[in-house]
Design an enzyme around this catalytic site. Sequence first.
Site, PDB file in Angstrom:
ATOM      1  N   ILE A  57       0.815  -1.222   0.048  1.00  0.00           N
ATOM      2  CA  ILE A  57       0.076   0.078  -0.051  1.00  0.00           C
ATOM      3  C   ILE A  57       0.779   1.333   0.014  1.00  0.00           C
ATOM      4  O   ILE A  57       1.561   1.277   0.786  1.00  0.00           O
ATOM      5  CB  ILE A  57      -1.251   0.102   1.199  1.00  0.00           C
ATOM      6  CG1 ILE A  57      -1.792   1.112   1.272  1.00  0.00           C
ATOM      7  CG2 ILE A  57      -0.126  -0.158   2.495  1.00  0.00           C
ATOM      8  CD1 ILE A  57      -3.106   1.172   2.364  1.00  0.00           C
ATOM      9  N   SER A  58       0.804   2.058  -0.826  1.00  0.00           N
ATOM     10  CA  SER A  58       1.705   3.164  -1.111  1.00  0.00           C
ATOM     11  C   SER A  58       1.462   4.192   0.223  1.00  0.00           C
ATOM     12  O   SER A  58       0.601   4.203   0.796  1.00  0.00           O
ATOM     13  CB  SER A  58       1.211   4.181  -2.362  1.00  0.00           C
ATOM     14  OG  SER A  58       1.350   3.478  -3.521  1.00  0.00           O
TER      15      SER A  58
END
Length: 213
Positions: A57-58
């Site tokens: 997840i960025s």
Amino acid sequence: MARERQEMVVELKRYGISNARVLDAFLTVRRHLFVDAQSRPYAYSDNAMPIGFGQTISQPYTVAYMTSLLVERVPSGKVLEIGTGSGYQAAILAELGYRVYTIERIAGLYAAAGRVLDALGLPVHPRLGDGTLGWPEEAPFDGIIVTAAAPREPHTLMSQLAEGGVLVVPIGDLGSQQMTVIRRRGERFEHEIFHNFAFVPLCGREGWADNNE
């Protein structure tokens, strides 16, 4: 975790994110629901986190930066996300009022993200498949966001943009990519180049080869 979300938004402002709609969406969407229990205490730190299957997840800043590039050029309409991942980016886009379509190639992530998005009641249309090919049955799109590193301009995705539509995509090698905004003007495409980022590779027929397949 409302206080942690507020602190995250303060940090995003400090990093230069200024669009009020984007900041409001980050205040509303609960990022801790999109990470596993082990990562949950750190969900609002400005860090990327593993979500399994070699994906991440960025970090919030990256999501906010890409979202701002889209919102400032295409404030509403129909948007395609390539790389559902955890589902967090799709949730942010839905909170902003876009009609969201999202494609994920990894079945486990597709299922997990779908459960969270369904539980939140968000109007997101998910699909399992090769994101590099887009979603021709639903094209054209006013905006397309690619959440993985493309090795070159994604021409198939570009062809699925509506007139005046915008594609936000990191393009480069596996170590570093330039955030690129491509806008369709008839059969021409205008390009804007922004900062460097580091994303996981965009795998698929028109992306990088997946060595695990």
